[in-house]
Motif scaffolding. Structure first.
Motif, mmCIF file in Angstrom:
data_model
loop_
_atom_site.group_PDB
_atom_site.id
_atom_site.type_symbol
_atom_site.label_atom_id
_atom_site.label_comp_id
_atom_site.label_asym_id
_atom_site.label_seq_id
_atom_site.Cartn_x
_atom_site.Cartn_y
_atom_site.Cartn_z
ATOM 1 N N SER A 89 3.340 -1.326 -12.471
ATOM 2 C CA SER A 89 3.547 -2.769 -12.293
ATOM 3 C C SER A 89 3.310 -3.474 -13.624
ATOM 4 N N TRP B 202 7.805 -5.813 -4.239
ATOM 5 C CA TRP B 202 6.342 -5.897 -4.124
ATOM 6 C C TRP B 202 5.974 -7.149 -3.354
ATOM 7 N N GLU C 191 -1.547 -6.174 0.639
ATOM 8 C CA GLU C 191 -0.174 -5.918 0.222
ATOM 9 C C GLU C 191 0.713 -5.736 1.447
ATOM 10 N N TRP D 251 3.609 -1.521 -5.958
ATOM 11 C CA TRP D 251 4.743 -1.820 -6.823
ATOM 12 C C TRP D 251 5.798 -0.725 -6.714
#
Length: 184
Positions: free
Chosen positions: A53, A90, A117, A127
């Motif tokens: 990421s 993401w 997430e 990611w």
């Protein structure tokens, strides 16, 4: 002269404590030290590199911000000449409001306490870097300041996260990175 008086009146309202939200909303920012807005993303953040990421920097969260959310997506999938979908790379939410950014290659265990997430189109909760099948794609990094902490949504997809954010967005900032594969 009347136009000037109206303009001054509007500015006075915006500067008043009750009008502060609009002024603060314009100050939320997202950037990366690794690429400029509208600039090419280095391959280290993609499938042609280690797929880490990118480092991100946040600033200017308005007063009343209780959490931040980040959505990274590509509206050019699969082909910028004939896009058919928006590919989600993401989803991050419930970032503390004072979060100054995210480090390069940040792992879930290294995210700020309480951060959650969602599930990307890669089917994972981390990611997933650019890997466009054809052409130069745009990757939108959208940062939202919210007036609430969202409940635990499990591992939401983008639609579920956006629905939960409805009515809670104080400000939004955006930057775009681009990428085109060098080998196919």
């Amino acid at each position: 002269m009347r136009a000037l008086a109206i303009l001054l009146a509007v500015l006075a309202v915006a500067a008043a404590p009750g009008g502060q939200k609009g002024a603060d909303a314009m100050s939320l920012q997202i950037s990366s030290p690794s690429f400029s807005n509208q600039g090419a993303m280095p391959s280290q953040f993609t499938c042609e590199g280690p797929d880490r990421s990118p480092p991100l920097q946040f600033s200017g969260a308005p007063q009343g911000t209780k959490s931040l959310a980040l959505i990274v997506d590509d509206p050019d999938a699969p082909d910028p000449a004939a896009p058919k979908m928006t590919w989600v790379h993401w989803l991050v939410y419930d970032l503390p409001p004072n979060t100054a950014g995210l480090a390069e290659g940040v792992a879930e265990k290294d995210l700020p306490k309480g951060t959650r997430e969602g599930t990307s189109n890669y089917g994972k909760t981390s990611w997933g870097g650019p890997c466009p099948p054809t052409g130069r794609h745009r990757y939108f990094f959208k940062l939202y300041a919210l007036d609430t902490e969202l409940p635990d949504l499990g591992k939401p997809d983008k639609a579920k996260l956006e629905k939960a954010m409805q009515g809670h967005i104080l400000a939004k900032a955006e930057m775009v990175g681009t990428y085109e594969k060098t080998r196919h």
